[in-house]
Design a protein around this motif. Structure first.
Motif, mmCIF file in Angstrom:
data_model
loop_
_atom_site.group_PDB
_atom_site.id
_atom_site.type_symbol
_atom_site.label_atom_id
_atom_site.label_comp_id
_atom_site.label_asym_id
_atom_site.label_seq_id
_atom_site.Cartn_x
_atom_site.Cartn_y
_atom_site.Cartn_z
ATOM 1 N N LEU A 1 56.288 60.619 30.667
ATOM 2 C CA LEU A 1 55.688 59.309 30.926
ATOM 3 C C LEU A 1 56.202 58.264 29.938
ATOM 4 C CD1 LEU A 1 52.014 60.357 31.729
ATOM 5 C CD2 LEU A 1 53.756 59.571 33.342
ATOM 6 N N LEU A 2 56.358 58.648 28.666
ATOM 7 C CA LEU A 2 56.899 57.725 27.671
ATOM 8 C C LEU A 2 58.341 57.345 28.000
ATOM 9 C CD1 LEU A 2 55.497 59.204 24.328
ATOM 10 C CD2 LEU A 2 54.906 57.003 25.371
ATOM 11 N N ALA A 3 59.135 58.332 28.424
ATOM 12 C CA ALA A 3 60.525 58.062 28.779
ATOM 13 C C ALA A 3 60.610 57.084 29.949
ATOM 14 C CB ALA A 3 61.246 59.366 29.133
ATOM 15 N N VAL A 4 59.767 57.286 30.969
ATOM 16 C CA VAL A 4 59.751 56.381 32.123
ATOM 17 C C VAL A 4 59.291 54.991 31.677
ATOM 18 C CG1 VAL A 4 58.668 55.891 34.346
ATOM 19 C CG2 VAL A 4 59.421 58.218 33.817
ATOM 20 N N GLY A 5 58.240 54.943 30.852
ATOM 21 C CA GLY A 5 57.732 53.657 30.369
ATOM 22 C C GLY A 5 58.779 52.895 29.572
ATOM 23 N N PHE A 6 59.472 53.582 28.640
ATOM 24 C CA PHE A 6 60.531 52.931 27.867
ATOM 25 C C PHE A 6 61.683 52.497 28.776
ATOM 26 C CE2 PHE A 6 58.888 55.289 23.982
ATOM 27 C CZ PHE A 6 58.379 54.147 23.393
ATOM 28 N N GLY A 7 61.963 53.313 29.794
ATOM 29 C CA GLY A 7 63.010 52.950 30.749
ATOM 30 C C GLY A 7 62.670 51.675 31.505
ATOM 31 N N ILE A 8 61.412 51.544 31.911
ATOM 32 C CA ILE A 8 60.971 50.327 32.609
ATOM 33 C C ILE A 8 61.116 49.106 31.697
ATOM 34 C CG2 ILE A 8 58.946 49.138 33.580
ATOM 35 C CD1 ILE A 8 58.049 51.950 34.597
ATOM 36 N N LEU A 9 60.650 49.233 30.458
ATOM 37 C CA LEU A 9 60.760 48.122 29.504
ATOM 38 C C LEU A 9 62.223 47.771 29.223
ATOM 39 C CD1 LEU A 9 57.944 49.120 26.985
ATOM 40 C CD2 LEU A 9 57.881 47.277 28.686
ATOM 41 N N GLY B 1 64.737 48.282 31.237
ATOM 42 C CA GLY B 1 65.255 47.646 32.444
ATOM 43 C C GLY B 1 64.812 46.200 32.590
ATOM 44 N N LEU B 2 63.574 45.909 32.186
ATOM 45 C CA LEU B 2 63.037 44.552 32.309
ATOM 46 C C LEU B 2 63.632 43.584 31.293
ATOM 47 C CD1 LEU B 2 59.225 45.216 32.910
ATOM 48 C CD2 LEU B 2 60.810 44.109 34.490
ATOM 49 N N PHE B 3 63.825 44.040 30.055
ATOM 50 C CA PHE B 3 64.140 43.107 28.975
ATOM 51 C C PHE B 3 65.522 43.245 28.348
ATOM 52 C CE2 PHE B 3 59.456 43.698 28.840
ATOM 53 C CZ PHE B 3 59.100 42.409 29.243
ATOM 54 N N ILE B 4 66.162 44.414 28.491
ATOM 55 C CA ILE B 4 67.413 44.639 27.763
ATOM 56 C C ILE B 4 68.600 44.899 28.683
ATOM 57 C CG2 ILE B 4 68.554 46.119 26.045
ATOM 58 C CD1 ILE B 4 65.725 46.652 24.876
ATOM 59 N N PHE B 5 68.419 45.726 29.705
ATOM 60 C CA PHE B 5 69.538 46.176 30.549
ATOM 61 C C PHE B 5 70.200 44.984 31.247
ATOM 62 C CE2 PHE B 5 71.556 48.363 34.141
ATOM 63 C CZ PHE B 5 72.163 49.412 33.477
ATOM 64 N N PRO B 6 71.534 44.841 31.120
ATOM 65 C CA PRO B 6 72.226 43.701 31.752
ATOM 66 C C PRO B 6 72.132 43.759 33.283
ATOM 67 C CG PRO B 6 73.657 44.853 30.189
ATOM 68 C CD PRO B 6 72.437 45.694 30.369
ATOM 69 N N VAL B 7 71.827 42.614 33.870
ATOM 70 C CA VAL B 7 71.658 42.535 35.330
ATOM 71 C C VAL B 7 72.937 42.926 36.058
ATOM 72 C CG1 VAL B 7 71.127 40.965 37.251
ATOM 73 C CG2 VAL B 7 69.896 40.741 35.099
ATOM 74 N N ASN B 8 74.095 42.541 35.517
ATOM 75 C CA ASN B 8 75.362 42.838 36.193
ATOM 76 C C ASN B 8 75.702 44.327 36.198
ATOM 77 O OD1 ASN B 8 75.804 42.866 33.424
ATOM 78 N ND2 ASN B 8 77.877 42.019 33.572
ATOM 79 N N MET B 9 74.987 45.126 35.383
ATOM 80 C CA MET B 9 75.216 46.572 35.357
ATOM 81 C C MET B 9 74.373 47.309 36.394
ATOM 82 S SD MET B 9 77.501 47.138 33.045
ATOM 83 C CE MET B 9 77.378 48.836 32.559
#
Length: 198
Positions: free
Chosen positions: A6-14, A16-24
Motif C-alpha cells: 500500500l505504501l509503494a502504491v501510495g508513493f507511486g501515486i504521489l 506520478g502526480l507531482f514528479i513524473f514527467p508528463v512526456n514520459m
C-alpha cells in the motif's frame, strides 16, 4: 507485506502526480513490463531454489488443475449472484466474472457489446486485482497458503505472483503460476461464451 504494498502504491501515486514527467507517460507500459519482468525473474529464482518442485507437481498430477477450476467456478457463480442483486442479466454478470481479473482483455471483449458493460468489466477486474494485492498476505497467514491464490485469478501467473510467492512458498508459487495460466487461457473462451447466452 500488505502495508509495504500500500505504501509503494501510495508513493507511486504521489510520484506520478507531482514528479513524473508528463512526456514520459507514453512509455509507462514499457516501464511496467520491465518492472514486472524483473519481479518475475526473482520469483523464478526463488522457485528454482526450492527442492523437488517438479517432483511435487508431478505427484499432484491433474489434481493441480482443481485449483483453477474452483477459482473459475467461484468467480463466475459469485459474479452471477452479485449481478442478480444489482439487476444485471445473468449472462453479462457471468461474462464479467469470467474475466478473472484480466481487465484489459475482458473489458475490450465486452465493450464490443456495450460501452457500459466494457467499463463495468474493467472496473470490476481492476478492483479484483487491487483487493487481491491487499488481501493475499492476510489470507496466506490466517486462512491458508493455497487459498491465497484464489483472489488473484488470472493475475496469479504475473502481477500477483510475487506477492503470493512472498506470502507462501515455492510450491504454492508453482501452483499459482499454473492457476493463472489456466485461467488466462479460459478468459477468451468463457467471456464470449457467456455473451452468446441470452
Amino acid at each position: 507485506m500488505t502495508v509495504k504494498i500500500l505504501l509503494a502504491v501510495g508513493f507511486g501515486i504521489l510520484f506520478g502526480l507531482f514528479i513524473f514527467p508528463v512526456n514520459m507517460a507514453t512509455y509507462m507500459s514499457t516501464f511496467i513490463s520491465i518492472g514486472l519482468c524483473i519481479l518475475l525473474f526473482f520469483v523464478g529464482i526463488d522457485i528454482g531454489r526450492q527442492e523437488n518442485i517438479a517432483k511435487k507437481v508431478k505427484e499432484l498430477g491433474l489434481k493441480v488443475l482443481l485449483v483453477p477450476l474452483m477459482v473459475a467456478l467461484g468467480s463466475i457463480i459469485g459474479s452471477m449472484f452479485g449481478g442478480a442483486i444489482l439487476g444485471i442479466p445473468i449472462n453479462q454478470a457471468g461474462a464479467i466474472g469470467a474475466g478473472f481479473g484480466w481487465y484489459s482483455l475482458s473489458a475490450i471483449e465486452l465493450a464490443k457489446h456495450s460501452a457500459q458493460l466494457g467499463t463495468l468489466a474493467f472496473i470490476t477486474n481492476v478492483c479484483r486485482e487491487i483487493i487481491a494485492i491487499i488481501i493475499i498476505p492476510i489470507i496466506a497467514k490466517y486462512i491458508g497458503k493455497l487459498e491465497s491464490i484464489a483472489p488473484a485469478g488470472a493475475t496469479a501467473m504475473d502481477t500477483t505472483l510475487p506477492i503470493i510467492s512472498k506470502a507462501t512458498d515455492g510450491n504454492v508459487a508453482v501452483i499459482s503460476f499454473i492457476t493463472g495460466a489456466s485461467l488466462s487461457l479460459l478468459v477468451p473462451i468463457l467471456v464470449p461464451f457467456f455473451m452468446i447466452l441470452q
